[in-house]
Scaffold this active site. Structure first.
Site, PDB file in Angstrom:
ATOM      1  N   HIS A  52       0.866  -1.213   0.035  1.00  0.00           N
ATOM      2  CA  HIS A  52      -0.064   0.038   0.048  1.00  0.00           C
ATOM      3  C   HIS A  52       0.886   1.170   0.019  1.00  0.00           C
ATOM      4  O   HIS A  52       0.569   2.386   0.645  1.00  0.00           O
ATOM      5  CB  HIS A  52      -1.087  -0.017   1.199  1.00  0.00           C
ATOM      6  CG  HIS A  52      -2.334  -0.841   1.000  1.00  0.00           C
ATOM      7  ND1 HIS A  52      -3.357  -0.436   0.414  1.00  0.00           N
ATOM      8  CD2 HIS A  52      -2.438  -2.138   1.356  1.00  0.00           C
ATOM      9  CE1 HIS A  52      -4.312  -1.478   0.221  1.00  0.00           C
ATOM     10  NE2 HIS A  52      -3.610  -2.609   0.801  1.00  0.00           N
TER      11      HIS A  52
ATOM     12  N   ASP B 195       2.659   1.614  -3.189  1.00  0.00           N
ATOM     13  CA  ASP B 195       2.902   2.301  -4.589  1.00  0.00           C
ATOM     14  C   ASP B 195       2.191   3.460  -4.879  1.00  0.00           C
ATOM     15  O   ASP B 195       2.577   4.223  -5.786  1.00  0.00           O
ATOM     16  CB  ASP B 195       2.676   0.879  -5.676  1.00  0.00           C
ATOM     17  CG  ASP B 195       0.992   0.330  -5.453  1.00  0.00           C
ATOM     18  OD1 ASP B 195       0.483   0.569  -4.523  1.00  0.00           O
ATOM     19  OD2 ASP B 195       1.093  -0.494  -6.290  1.00  0.00           O
TER      20      ASP B 195
ATOM     21  N   ASP C 154       1.813  -3.941  -9.441  1.00  0.00           N
ATOM     22  CA  ASP C 154       1.471  -5.264 -10.113  1.00  0.00           C
ATOM     23  C   ASP C 154       1.512  -5.417 -11.517  1.00  0.00           C
ATOM     24  O   ASP C 154       2.407  -6.421 -11.976  1.00  0.00           O
ATOM     25  CB  ASP C 154      -0.220  -5.698  -9.863  1.00  0.00           C
ATOM     26  CG  ASP C 154      -0.560  -5.591  -8.293  1.00  0.00           C
ATOM     27  OD1 ASP C 154       0.588  -5.294  -7.493  1.00  0.00           O
ATOM     28  OD2 ASP C 154      -1.919  -5.501  -8.059  1.00  0.00           O
TER      29      ASP C 154
HETATM   30  C1  GLA Z   1      -3.106  -4.196  -4.930  1.00  0.00           C
HETATM   31  C2  GLA Z   1      -2.859  -3.098  -6.151  1.00  0.00           C
HETATM   32  C3  GLA Z   1      -1.599  -2.733  -6.180  1.00  0.00           C
HETATM   33  C4  GLA Z   1      -1.113  -2.287  -4.609  1.00  0.00           C
HETATM   34  C5  GLA Z   1      -1.516  -3.372  -3.686  1.00  0.00           C
HETATM   35  C6  GLA Z   1      -1.219  -3.159  -2.191  1.00  0.00           C
HETATM   36  O1  GLA Z   1      -2.657  -5.198  -5.659  1.00  0.00           O
HETATM   37  O2  GLA Z   1      -3.392  -3.435  -7.332  1.00  0.00           O
HETATM   38  O3  GLA Z   1      -1.337  -1.365  -6.803  1.00  0.00           O
HETATM   39  O4  GLA Z   1      -1.528  -1.036  -4.088  1.00  0.00           O
HETATM   40  O5  GLA Z   1      -2.663  -3.752  -3.716  1.00  0.00           O
HETATM   41  O6  GLA Z   1       0.319  -2.835  -1.954  1.00  0.00           O
END
Ligand code: GLA
Length: 399
Positions: free
Chosen positions: A47, A49, A182
């Site tokens: 959490h 990015d 991701d």
């Molecule tokens: C999901 C989102 C990512 C990131 C994570 C938490 O996977 O797609 O962009 O924010 O949650 O780290």
């Protein structure tokens, strides 16, 4: 798209072979194109990015694959391996299509806007990335689709451009305001490395990992998470508000010391604490990884979990239980660290463990978790894998 000589491609994962066989069964001839994109597990940097932070994901050996060929009809047809999901379209628009179509049609529409000229095609999509488990099944589908689009047009997107395009597809078509981690992990990871991604500059380095006696164990709590239910977006808003109240334009300008002297409302203070400390933890974890200091790396993972559970409040009882069982085994039992991974509210934990203890640890997690929650978990080892690639099975002949 990774452009390698055909001999240099990673071996085709089993799920891509399944997609290829299903394509032959369904259409009566081999596919022209194959695209493969991995899911990811995030080691630390959760959490952050979307808060200009540092993240450290690893692409895993669970993939989404697409086998495709040109269509001689006007319509594009895409079907899932088990035929439970299918779509047909003449214009790639999402209206009237099932929800999962956003992750395919979204990237296709954005590729078109980007100047890739797409014609109708037929495809089979197959995946062994568990869905709704925090392992980026959505990003794997988006990136596999964008990779297929590159193959079909014979045109490569630059890696960052491709990750951003897939992230935009998730924002605009699936309504999840995700960060870039991701998609970047699925695009830019290299085998046997972790991806240290700086989300402020959108630059990365691949840090060697996976050639030693430690490995990653993923434990799926089998509690499903959904990022579209509003909690994810709420955390983003809280972080933005806290940053504004702090009078800063980026969390990279906020120090722990400065934060201590602030008088933010309690919830906002907790969110900001998590972000600032998690960025610092990730920086330190990258150094620990470079030094193969597994003890320190594991401690940082554990601290990250506690912060996500208590300050960021994105864990759940089952994730806390799974992490605690691993912590109880500790380094003497072969577990250096364990934490929730991904968006949270369910999904998986990731543990850094001694490979030699993997079977014993997996058994212990499975039994204790089942005993405490009544839920059967899914536990598996993950290998740090290569980012997305594609194969054109019939490249045009040179005259
Ligand atoms: C999901 C989102 C990512 C990131 C994570 C938490 O996977 O797609 O962009 O924010 O949650 O780290």
């Amino acid at each position: 798209m990774t452009m390698l000589p055909s001999s240099a491609y990673p071996p085709l994962p089993a799920i891509a072979e399944e997609a290829r066989s299903a394509y032959i069964r369904r259409f009566g001839h081999p596919p022209r194109w194959l695209s493969v994109a991995p899911g990811r597990v995030n080691l630390i940097g959760e959490h952050v990015d979307y808060n200009d932070g540092l993240v450290l994901p690893v692409a895993i050996d669970r993939y989404t694959a697409m086998a495709a060929g040109p269509s001689n009809l006007d319509a594009t047809v895409i079907e899932s391996l088990d035929k439970t999901e299918s779509l047909q379209t003449t214009d790639f628009q999402c209206e009237g299509q099932p929800a999962w179509a956003a992750y395919v049609l979204g990237p296709l529409l954005l590729c078109q806007q980007h100047g890739l000229h797409l014609e109708s095609f037929k495809a089979i999509v197959a995946s062994d990335v568990p869905r709704g488990a925090g392992l980026s099944s959505s990003a794997a589908l988006e990136v596999a689709t964008a990779t297929l689009a590159e193959l079909m047009c014979g045109q490569s997107l630059e890696a960052l451009e491709k990750a951003r395009l897939c992230q935009r597809a998730e924002h605009e078509f699936a309504n999840v305001p995700c960060g870039i981690m991701d998609q970047a992990a699925s695009v830019a990871s290299r085998a046997n490395t972790a991806l240290l991604l700086d989300c402020q500059t959108e630059t990365w380095t691949n840090i060697p990992f996976g050639q030693s006696d430690v490995c990653l164990l993923i434990a799926n709590t089998n509690v499903r998470h959904s990022l579209a239910d509003g909690q994810y977006a709420k955390r983003r808003q809280e972080c933005d508000l806290a940053l504004r109240l702090l009078g800063k334009s980026s969390y990279r300008e906020v120090s722990s010391v400065a934060l201590e002297s602030q008088n933010l409302e309690e919830t906002l203070q907790k969110r900001a604490w998590h972000v600032v400390r998690e960025i610092a933890r990730t920086r330190e974890a990258a150094t620990a990884l470079e030094r193969a200091d597994w003890i320190r790396f594991g401690q940082l993972m554990n601290e990250s979990h506690l912060s996500l559970s208590e300050d960021y409040q994105v864990s759940c009882a089952e994730l806390d239980t799974m992490a605690r069982i691993a912590w109880d085994l500790g380094p003497t039992g072969g577990v250096f660290g364990s934490r929730m991974t991904g968006g949270g509210f369910g999904g998986c934990t990731v543990s850094l463990i001694l490979t030699a203890h993997a079977a014993t640890i997996a058994d212990a997690l499975q039994q204790a978790y089942h005993q405490e929650t009544g839920i059967e978990p899914e536990i598996f080892m993950a290998m740090p894998s290569e980012g997305a690639w594609g194969i054109d099975c019939e490249p045009p002949q040179k005259s």
